[in-house]
Design a protein around this motif. Structure first.
Motif, PDB file in Angstrom:
ATOM      1  N   ARG A   1       0.815  -1.217   0.000  1.00  0.00           N
ATOM      2  CA  ARG A   1       0.000   0.000   0.000  1.00  0.00           C
ATOM      3  C   ARG A   1       0.851   1.270   0.000  1.00  0.00           C
ATOM      4  N   LEU A   2       2.034   1.180   0.601  1.00  0.00           N
ATOM      5  CA  LEU A   2       2.861   2.386   0.756  1.00  0.00           C
ATOM      6  C   LEU A   2       4.038   2.432  -0.210  1.00  0.00           C
TER       7      LEU A   2
ATOM      8  N   SER B   1       4.723   3.060  -3.394  1.00  0.00           N
ATOM      9  CA  SER B   1       4.977   4.205  -4.281  1.00  0.00           C
ATOM     10  C   SER B   1       5.479   5.416  -3.509  1.00  0.00           C
ATOM     11  N   ARG B   2       4.994   5.601  -2.286  1.00  0.00           N
ATOM     12  CA  ARG B   2       5.432   6.742  -1.472  1.00  0.00           C
ATOM     13  C   ARG B   2       6.815   6.502  -0.874  1.00  0.00           C
ATOM     14  N   LEU B   3       7.022   5.286  -0.371  1.00  0.00           N
ATOM     15  CA  LEU B   3       8.287   4.986   0.299  1.00  0.00           C
ATOM     16  C   LEU B   3       9.454   4.948  -0.678  1.00  0.00           C
ATOM     17  N   GLN B   4       9.211   4.470  -1.889  1.00  0.00           N
ATOM     18  CA  GLN B   4      10.297   4.371  -2.869  1.00  0.00           C
ATOM     19  C   GLN B   4      10.853   5.735  -3.258  1.00  0.00           C
ATOM     20  N   LYS B   5      10.071   6.785  -3.090  1.00  0.00           N
ATOM     21  CA  LYS B   5      10.547   8.137  -3.399  1.00  0.00           C
ATOM     22  C   LYS B   5      11.650   8.582  -2.432  1.00  0.00           C
TER      23      LYS B   5
END
Length: 519
Positions: free
Chosen positions: A360-361, A363-367
């Motif tokens: 769920r997270l 895409s945000r964490l990979q940034k």
């Protein structure tokens, strides 16, 4: 002797939590508090059995430990920096308790720093248990987490040596010659065979080394860990490890039971335990940011951080020493036991659903990842292989050997142990390092090119997770999965998988082999 009612209580509580989708160890904790509250059983016997469990745990960690991995900055530097950050924060919180919770007695500065140091460690028992249940013992994140825990154990042992009533025996210097025992230990390991003598050898070495270090006024667990290292990377060390797993797990049940025997604190100190428990939420965040700094992926950083999302049994050891020495009121021992239990109750749900959480997270964490990752964290190429085998153990390797005769140059194996993957490549096997349960890995695997995927991982739950992830990523090819029991086979069939029951169909494979030799 342990009363049968305690064993039954642990089983019922563990089964209840397992049916609720949670690890049984939470049930053991509950059973321990119930048994302790009702004063069922002998607390000293439970404690003695838990010590055996911890010794066997450290010994088995040593069997699989690669000392070179401890020298990696993401291991020793992360452990050191985490300690440097967490200890002052925890000490400040403990010193602020009278202002945060009016009525709570003031904590002496020296005691606050001592407790803060003890509370900076995470539970080795919990992390290993979680990785074993998820079948991730050889994964990169598991190795990093275990490495951090070993470094913390070194800190802990150093503290215990410096604060012990007795200095280490002068004979302790003789331990520098331990590597000379490796050939002798390897000889006896080979002579032990494959049955009960192998188990007996492992238990004897683990307990004997712990007793040796205790006689020399050193930490017993350190002895078990070092002797495990002496036996690591020997041809039969993996077999020895597997033979001791069930014994280790049974004795570790006593460890979780023993926490409850410390009793429950007063209402006032229960609030203190809750306050200490809330502080644990900073731990995975700190680990996550530190590991990102050392060029690890967001997924690896998250899995490591959440596996260390708890307090360690070492805090209870330090508290017990302080109580014995008159530095700490006895009520703190039960307070820390409750705080540790609370941290485990918080950590388990996060670790149980960690892959779903990351999904769920992601895409945000990979940034937040560094632009240049460590070599072992960079994407690998599966080439144009049409058949992919997840898990290159005995079953996966056997499948590779057979299929490569019929589909040459169209097969690739995926192995989560980078060292094992390298050995297979050097032997001529097309194999890449990778974690089949890693969503990032699967998304980059060009699944549309793969006609068949064989899944042969450590345990059934991990196999199921991989199948569901492949289906969620809309994989259209065939999925074949190994099973061991009829109920597992039925579950895989219901998911549309081709399944091979190792036990039921072993005779068929045996007969095929005989027919090949006869023809």
């Amino acid at each position: 002797m342990i009363e049968p009612i305690i064993v039954g209580l642990a089983f019922v509580a563990g089964l209840g939590f397992r049916r609720a989708g949670m690890p049984p160890l939470l049930g053991y904790l509950v059973a321990g508090f119930i048994a302790g509250g009702l004063q069922i059983g002998d607390a000293e016997v439970i404690h003695a059995l838990s010590e055996v469990g911890i010794i066997l745990l450290l010994f088995t960690i040593g069997l699989k430990l690669n000392l070179r991995e401890l020298l990696a900055p993401q291991v020793w530097a992360t452990a050191s920096l985490h300690t440097a950050i967490v200890v002052p924060l925890t000490a400040a919180m403990l010193l602020s308790l009278p202002w945060l919770l009016p009525g709570v007695a003031e904590v002496e500065t020296s005691v606050a720093w001592m407790l803060a140091f003890a509370l900076s460690f995470s539970s080795t028992v919990f992390a290993v248990k979680i990785f074993d249940e998820r079948g991730e013992g050889a994964a990169l994140h598991a190795k990093i987490a275990i490495g951090i825990l070993v470094v913390q154990d070194i800190f802990a042992v150093s503290y215990l040596v410096l604060s012990a009533e007795h200095a280490p025996s002068p004979w302790a210097f003789a331990l520098l010659g331990l590597p000379l025992l490796r050939p002798l230990l390897a000889f006896f390991l080979k002579q032990a065979g494959h049955g009960e003598l192998l188990v007996l050898f492992g238990i004897a070495v683990a307990l004997g080394s712990a007793e040796l270090f205790d006689m020399l006024h050193l930490e017993a667990g350190l002895g078990a860990l070092l002797f495990g290292v002496l036996l690591s990377n020997i041809s039969k060390s993996v077999e020895l490890y597997k033979s001791l797993i069930n014994f280790k797990d049974i004795f570790l049940t006593a460890f979780f039971l023993s926490i409850g025997y410390s009793g429950l604190p007063s209402g006032e100190m229960l609030l203190v335990a809750c306050a200490i428990g809330l502080l644990i939420f900073l731990r995975p965040l700190i680990y996550f940011l530190l590991l990102l700094t050392f060029r690890l992926r967001a997924r690896t950083s998250l899995l490591v951080g959440l596996s260390l999302f708890n307090y360690s049994e070492f805090g209870l050891i330090v508290a017990a020493m302080a109580v014995k020495g008159g530095q700490l009121p006895a009520v703190w021992l039960t307070t820390l036991a409750v705080a540790m239990a609370l941290s485990l109750f918080v950590a388990v749900p996060f670790n149980t659903h960690v892959h779903l959480l990351y999904g769920r997270l992601a895409s945000r964490l990979q940034k937040l990842e560094r632009s240049e990752l460590l070599i072992q964290e960079r994407p690998v190429d599966l080439g144009d292989a049409e058949i992919v085998i997840f898990g290159m153990g005995r079953i996966g390797s056997g499948a590779y050997e057979y299929l490569s005769q019929h589909y040459p140059n169209k097969i690739v194996g995926v192995e989560e142990s980078a060292d094992k993957a390298l050995k297979l490549r050097l032997s001529g096997v097309s194999c890449v390092p990778g974690d089949a349960s890693d969503r990032d890995f699967l998304e980059r695997a060009d699944l549309h090119k793969r006609k068949t995927i064989l899944v042969s991982l450590t345990n059934h739950s991990e196999n199921i997770d991989v199948v569901k992830m492949l289906q969620h990523l809309d994989y259209k090819g065939k999925i074949a999965v190994v099973s061991r029991f009829p109920d597992q086979q039925e579950e895989l069939i219901s998911l549309g998988c081709i399944t091979f029951n190792l036990y039921a169909e072993a005779g068929h494979g045996f007969a095929e082999r005989v027919m090949e030799e006869m023809s």
